[in-house]
Design an enzyme around this catalytic site. Structure first.
Site, mmCIF file in Angstrom:
data_model
loop_
_atom_site.group_PDB
_atom_site.id
_atom_site.type_symbol
_atom_site.label_atom_id
_atom_site.label_comp_id
_atom_site.label_asym_id
_atom_site.label_seq_id
_atom_site.Cartn_x
_atom_site.Cartn_y
_atom_site.Cartn_z
ATOM 1 N N ASP A 336 0.835 -1.194 0.000
ATOM 2 C CA ASP A 336 0.000 0.000 0.000
ATOM 3 C C ASP A 336 0.877 1.253 0.000
ATOM 4 O O ASP A 336 1.885 1.322 0.712
ATOM 5 C CB ASP A 336 -0.886 -0.030 1.251
ATOM 6 C CG ASP A 336 -1.816 1.145 1.348
ATOM 7 O OD1 ASP A 336 -2.665 1.290 0.457
ATOM 8 O OD2 ASP A 336 -1.695 1.911 2.323
ATOM 9 N N GLU A 371 1.638 -0.437 -5.055
ATOM 10 C CA GLU A 371 0.740 0.669 -5.374
ATOM 11 C C GLU A 371 1.672 1.873 -5.497
ATOM 12 O O GLU A 371 2.117 2.414 -4.483
ATOM 13 C CB GLU A 371 -0.292 0.885 -4.274
ATOM 14 C CG GLU A 371 -1.262 2.004 -4.602
ATOM 15 C CD GLU A 371 -2.202 2.325 -3.445
ATOM 16 O OE1 GLU A 371 -3.368 2.665 -3.729
ATOM 17 O OE2 GLU A 371 -1.784 2.255 -2.274
#
Length: 657
Positions: A336, A371
């Protein structure tokens, strides 16, 4: 009272050796560290850690056993302007704890103070760490090691995936056990999935703000104990680890990999008004990026940012990742806000954590997905990660939606994204599989909502619809919301089919959001991070079997097309791809830039994707040969076509010759 021996400075955390427990804790700026253990009656016993090797504090407690509850009190300066916020009145979680007892409730006692320290003791209500022992029979488990060019990723939430599944026993729905249930595994196999990517399973906390509104953090991107499994997904917190490993073992036997979404960019301690759980009180200055005024650099939008250029924090992150691979046999990670991993503070491909992963014989062998952004200046780093990483390709997401949902997009831009975005990823020896293509993900509209809503509807989140992106590239086809006339439903269905086909028959690694294959809707909520309810739980009783079959057929078809399963860049004249106009001729420069949304993509000289994304029925002249439509585009009457396909408005078809 039993005295602590000096013990050993490694490994970090609490480790039982059969005779006692060795405790270790990193803190470069602490002046004293107390180990606090709690008996069955909750009585606290404190011990100074006697060992101090460099920045590692350590001690050995003889006769301590698994199940022992513990925490730390860390003494040091309270100097906020210098980034130091030590407060020994607060019991702290071991960053490497493998089990937590207690809940992270909104309570003033779980705060250290902002400008001045809060010296009220919180041991009575603070969560405690639990010493665990690891005995697990993996039998003959082996990682599937699916090649990247054969990988189909399915992004899912542990609870949301199975909580309403009617064929899974009620007592295990929404748990780790349910992931390994034969019904779930058979479904994933029939769909064609090779990798199950799970939203965060490490222990997380709900933000105080959400708790005050009666909501909770559903997605899990608010970590508090990165080595501990989130207990709410277990049938029993004491057996969470074994339940999780049982599921992984069952998935592996079916040839399905497990990828964990992991949050190594911030912690649940949030900003300076946030709670004190662990890192802030252990060594705030080392664990976080600190501004000159002592506040946090908020490059994550969550209040703080982990300093993954600090050697000790790199060691902590690396140990965490190795733990999940070695102890739980996970097959990879999705990181993330992964740009934080490369901050020094500038983003660098040779940042310390990237280098540590590359040099690790364990971590360098698993799937790594970034990401590739954060919210700081210079935070958008799509295409710039080291070669070991694949990356979420938001270029593909936006282009697919713009192309099919009536936004301007030249054919050349669409083709570039269809060809694994080579302009972005074809560098440093990377292959097409580095592009993780997606149309939807957990954050944003579901696929069905993309064709039913022009605007987000996030009122249930309690922020007056201010949260969530406004750049959705969606199209409600003339009516906001679900339902409508038969014509409206059919036009929306056609758009869903077109988007799924683009996703699953393009070059790169496809990622499918769980529920998209059977029409799940969040009723226009494009930021359902705090919705632990029917909005996010997949309703299997309402699943569209026709759409599921369509998706499975596309995945099966993908595996038959050599150009899509051979992980090499397409080159002019190599036979992998030809781009043709509606007359089966190569596109001119002007057509690439200004032509109508009509295109034929010839793959491996045998498979043809004919596209008419205009609003008018159009004749498409097929290349020479005898063509017939193939599943899922073939009907019962499937004649051979030798000349022209009547392309319906906003339609496409796949042929084989």
């Amino acid at each position: 009272m039993t005295q602590l021996a000096i013990g050993k400075p490694a490994p970090l955390g609490a480790h039982y050796d059969g005779q006692g427990v060795n405790f270790t804790l990193f803190s470069a700026h602490a002046e004293r560290v107390e180990l606090c253990v709690f008996d069955a009656n909750g009585q606290e016993h404190r011990y100074d850690l006697p060992g101090h090797s460099g920045d590692i504090w350590h001690g050995y407690l003889p006769d301590a056993r698994p199940g022992l509850r513990y925490g730390y009190r860390v003494h040091g300066p309270w100097q906020p302007a210098e980034g130091h916020r030590f407060n020994p009145a607060k019991l702290l979680i071991d960053p490497c704890a493998r089990q937590i007892d207690g809940e992270f409730k909104d309570n003033p006692l779980l705060h250290a103070g902002h400008n001045e320290p809060d010296y009220r003791d919180n041991a009575a209500i603070a969560p405690k760490c639990v010493v665990v022992v690891d005995h697990y029979d993996w039998e003959d488990d082996a990682p599937p090691r699916t090649p990247w060019d054969s990988t189909i990723i399915y992004e899912a939430h542990v609870k949301g995936l199975t909580y309403l599944h009617p064929e899974i026993p009620v007592e295990i729905r929404g748990t780790y056990k349910a992931l390994g249930h034969p019904v779930m595994i058979n479904y994933l196999k029939q769909l064609g999935i090779t990798a199950l990517e799970l939203l965060p399973v490490a222990q997380f906390a709900s933000e105080p703000r959400l708790q005050r509104m009666g909501l909770s953090n559903y997605w899990g991107y608010n970590p508090v104990a990165m080595f501990a499994l989130h207990p709410a997904y277990a049938c029993s917190p004491e057996t969470a680890l074994d339940e999780f490993r049982d599921a992984i073992k069952a998935l592996h036997k079916a040839g399905i990999e497990v990828i964990l979404d992991i949050v190594l960019n911030h912690s649940a301690e949030l900003d300076l008004d946030g709670p004190l759980f662990s890192l802030r009180g252990i060594d705030n200055r080392s664990y976080y990026w600190i501004r000159e005024d002592g506040d946090y650099h908020n490059w994550t939008g969550c209040g703080n940012t982990l300093n993954l250029s600090h050697p000790a924090v790199v060691d902590y992150a690396s140990a965490c990742l190795r733990y999940w691979v070695e102890t739980c046999h996970v097959d990879g990670f999705r990181f993330d806000l992964a740009a934080v991993m490369g901050r020094t503070p500038e983003f660098r491909q040779d940042a310390p954590l990237f280098t540590a992963i590359q040099n690790c014989p364990v971590l360098s062998q698993v799937k790594l997905i970034a990401e590739p952004w954060d919210i700081a200046p210079g935070g958008y780093q799509v295409g710039n990660f080291p070669p070991l990483f694949a990356e979420w390709n938001d270029h593909f997401r936006d282009a697919a939606r713009r192309f099919w949902l009536h936004y301007d997009l030249p054919l050349g831009a669409f083709a570039g994204r269809f060809a694994a975005s080579s302009d972005v990823f074809k560098r440093n020896g990377r292959l097409p599989s580095a592009a993780i293509n997606l149309v939807t993900a957990h954050d944003g509209f579901t696929l069905r909502d993309c064709v039913c809503f022009n605007h987000k509807h996030n009122e249930a989140n309690g922020e007056e619809n201010r949260d969530g992106t406004n750049n959705n590239y969606s199209n409600n086809h003339g009516k906001e919301g679900l339902g409508g006339s038969l014509d409206l439903v059919e036009r929306r269905r056609d758009s869903i089919h077109a988007l799924l086909t683009t996703l699953l028959l393009s070059q790169g690694t496809p990622m499918l959001l769980a529920g998209d294959e059977h029409g799940h809707s969040q009723h226009g909520n494009n930021n359902a991070y705090c919705q632990d309810n029917q909005l996010t739980w997949l309703d299997w009783s309402q699943a569209s079997s026709g759409l599921t079959a369509f998706t499975a057929a596309l995945i099966h078809l993908r595996k038959r097309i050599p150009a899509l399963v051979e992980n090499r860049w397409w080159e002019e004249g190599d036979g992998n791809v030809r781009w043709l106009n509606r007359y089966a001729q190569p596109l001119s420069t002007d057509e690439w830039q200004n032509g109508p949304k009509q295109l034929q993509i010839l793959l491996s000289d045998r498979f043809l994707i004919a596209i008419n994304a205009t609003l008018e029925v159009t004749e498409i002249v097929l290349p020479a040969g005898e063509w017939h439509a193939i599943p899922p585009f073939a009907g019962e009457d499937n004649p051979v076509i030798t000349a022209v396909w009547q392309g319906p408005a906003h339609g496409l078809c796949v042929f084989q010759r």
